[in-house]
Design a protein around this motif. Sequence first.
Motif, PDB file in Angstrom:
ATOM      1  N   MET A   1       8.243   3.834  12.785  1.00  0.00           N
ATOM      2  CA  MET A   1       7.420   4.402  13.892  1.00  0.00           C
ATOM      3  C   MET A   1       7.693   5.914  13.919  1.00  0.00           C
ATOM      4  N   LEU A   2       8.881   6.237  13.834  1.00  0.00           N
ATOM      5  CA  LEU A   2       9.040   7.761  14.040  1.00  0.00           C
ATOM      6  C   LEU A   2       8.351   8.643  12.779  1.00  0.00           C
ATOM      7  N   ASP A   3       8.329   8.099  11.546  1.00  0.00           N
ATOM      8  CA  ASP A   3       7.468   8.546  10.410  1.00  0.00           C
ATOM      9  C   ASP A   3       6.136   8.817  11.005  1.00  0.00           C
ATOM     10  N   ARG A   4       5.376   7.849  11.539  1.00  0.00           N
ATOM     11  CA  ARG A   4       4.068   8.024  12.141  1.00  0.00           C
ATOM     12  C   ARG A   4       3.989   9.042  13.103  1.00  0.00           C
ATOM     13  N   LEU A   5       4.950   9.479  13.931  1.00  0.00           N
ATOM     14  CA  LEU A   5       4.938  10.364  14.799  1.00  0.00           C
ATOM     15  C   LEU A   5       5.114  11.731  14.071  1.00  0.00           C
ATOM     16  N   PHE A   6       5.815  11.768  12.977  1.00  0.00           N
ATOM     17  CA  PHE A   6       5.859  13.211  12.465  1.00  0.00           C
ATOM     18  C   PHE A   6       4.454  13.453  11.683  1.00  0.00           C
ATOM     19  N   VAL A   7       3.821  12.592  11.157  1.00  0.00           N
ATOM     20  CA  VAL A   7       2.382  12.538  10.721  1.00  0.00           C
ATOM     21  C   VAL A   7       1.559  12.940  11.710  1.00  0.00           C
ATOM     22  N   VAL A   8       1.521  12.347  12.823  1.00  0.00           N
ATOM     23  CA  VAL A   8       0.608  12.781  14.209  1.00  0.00           C
ATOM     24  C   VAL A   8       0.893  14.252  14.604  1.00  0.00           C
ATOM     25  N   LEU A   9       2.140  14.400  14.659  1.00  0.00           N
ATOM     26  CA  LEU A   9       2.668  15.787  15.137  1.00  0.00           C
ATOM     27  C   LEU A   9       2.144  16.874  13.928  1.00  0.00           C
ATOM     28  N   GLY A  10       2.259  16.598  12.663  1.00  0.00           N
ATOM     29  CA  GLY A  10       1.901  17.563  11.822  1.00  0.00           C
ATOM     30  C   GLY A  10       0.334  17.868  11.871  1.00  0.00           C
ATOM     31  N   ALA A  11      -0.076  16.640  11.865  1.00  0.00           N
ATOM     32  CA  ALA A  11      -1.618  16.850  12.133  1.00  0.00           C
ATOM     33  C   ALA A  11      -2.103  17.490  13.312  1.00  0.00           C
ATOM     34  N   LEU A  12      -1.475  17.335  14.425  1.00  0.00           N
ATOM     35  CA  LEU A  12      -1.792  18.083  15.496  1.00  0.00           C
ATOM     36  C   LEU A  12      -1.472  19.557  15.385  1.00  0.00           C
ATOM     37  N   PHE A  13      -0.305  19.700  14.722  1.00  0.00           N
ATOM     38  CA  PHE A  13       0.059  21.335  14.487  1.00  0.00           C
ATOM     39  C   PHE A  13      -0.869  21.810  13.692  1.00  0.00           C
ATOM     40  N   GLY A  14      -1.540  21.328  12.561  1.00  0.00           N
ATOM     41  CA  GLY A  14      -2.706  21.745  11.667  1.00  0.00           C
ATOM     42  C   GLY A  14      -4.126  22.077  12.465  1.00  0.00           C
ATOM     43  N   LEU A  15      -4.250  21.034  13.543  1.00  0.00           N
ATOM     44  CA  LEU A  15      -5.144  21.270  14.466  1.00  0.00           C
ATOM     45  C   LEU A  15      -5.070  22.687  15.300  1.00  0.00           C
ATOM     46  N   ALA A  16      -3.990  22.567  15.752  1.00  0.00           N
ATOM     47  CA  ALA A  16      -3.920  23.812  16.332  1.00  0.00           C
ATOM     48  C   ALA A  16      -3.603  25.286  15.809  1.00  0.00           C
ATOM     49  N   GLY A  17      -3.061  24.967  14.350  1.00  0.00           N
ATOM     50  CA  GLY A  17      -3.172  26.161  13.699  1.00  0.00           C
ATOM     51  C   GLY A  17      -4.592  26.763  13.371  1.00  0.00           C
ATOM     52  N   VAL A  18      -5.336  25.746  12.933  1.00  0.00           N
ATOM     53  CA  VAL A  18      -6.902  25.969  12.625  1.00  0.00           C
ATOM     54  C   VAL A  18      -7.550  26.770  13.853  1.00  0.00           C
ATOM     55  N   ALA A  19      -7.284  26.087  15.089  1.00  0.00           N
ATOM     56  CA  ALA A  19      -7.892  26.718  16.292  1.00  0.00           C
ATOM     57  C   ALA A  19      -7.255  28.394  16.501  1.00  0.00           C
ATOM     58  N   ALA A  20      -6.026  28.275  16.399  1.00  0.00           N
ATOM     59  CA  ALA A  20      -5.462  29.723  16.647  1.00  0.00           C
ATOM     60  C   ALA A  20      -5.566  30.753  15.389  1.00  0.00           C
ATOM     61  N   ALA A  21      -5.885  30.265  14.523  1.00  0.00           N
ATOM     62  CA  ALA A  21      -6.370  31.374  13.262  1.00  0.00           C
ATOM     63  C   ALA A  21      -7.664  31.790  13.627  1.00  0.00           C
ATOM     64  N   ALA A  22      -8.560  30.717  13.926  1.00  0.00           N
ATOM     65  CA  ALA A  22      -9.947  31.121  14.155  1.00  0.00           C
ATOM     66  C   ALA A  22      -9.994  32.118  15.264  1.00  0.00           C
ATOM     67  N   ALA A  23      -9.382  31.960  16.326  1.00  0.00           N
ATOM     68  CA  ALA A  23      -9.301  32.752  17.621  1.00  0.00           C
ATOM     69  C   ALA A  23      -8.776  34.306  17.375  1.00  0.00           C
ATOM     70  N   ALA A  24      -7.870  34.160  16.387  1.00  0.00           N
ATOM     71  CA  ALA A  24      -7.343  35.408  16.037  1.00  0.00           C
ATOM     72  C   ALA A  24      -8.272  36.439  14.994  1.00  0.00           C
ATOM     73  N   ALA A  25      -8.860  35.610  14.204  1.00  0.00           N
ATOM     74  CA  ALA A  25      -9.944  36.417  13.456  1.00  0.00           C
ATOM     75  C   ALA A  25     -11.107  36.826  14.241  1.00  0.00           C
ATOM     76  N   HIS A  26     -11.299  36.206  15.282  1.00  0.00           N
ATOM     77  CA  HIS A  26     -12.434  36.635  16.301  1.00  0.00           C
ATOM     78  C   HIS A  26     -12.053  37.898  17.053  1.00  0.00           C
ATOM     79  N   VAL A  27     -10.679  37.783  17.442  1.00  0.00           N
ATOM     80  CA  VAL A  27     -10.416  38.694  18.210  1.00  0.00           C
ATOM     81  C   VAL A  27     -10.335  40.146  17.660  1.00  0.00           C
TER      82      VAL A  27
END
Length: 124
Positions: A1-27
């Motif tokens: 179950m811990l491995d699944r949590l790491f995959v979930v966290l990695g995917a959510l970090f990726g989601l946040a990274g895409v959103a942050a990079a897009a916001a930075a590009a627009h600023v």
Amino acid sequence: MLDRLFVVLGALFGLAGVAAAAAAAHVTGEGNLGTAANFLLFHAPVLIAATAVMGQGLVRRGIARLAIMLIALGAILFCGDLALRALAHAPLFPMAAPTGGVVLMAGWLLLAVAALVPAGRSAG
């Protein structure tokens, strides 16, 4: 179950990274080619790692495969548009970068879902 949590966290970090990079590009409005390069460089290992995780049975295969396809398509649209704007001063097509960004975020979110849904024995 811990491995699944790491995959979930990695995917959510990726989601946040895409959103942050897009916001930075627009600023700042500059650095389109650099942003495209960074997106390609950090999504390349994601495609490889997500495929490996899928092969290990840590995620639901069908959902993960769709997530991987969305991440690849989103990166192609987003990076292709930014690169064309930087090099040819023309967009790939109207709204290509925002569409690619949304597709990327959907792919990351779906990858998290693939880790939360029991893997089962799906073929494919």
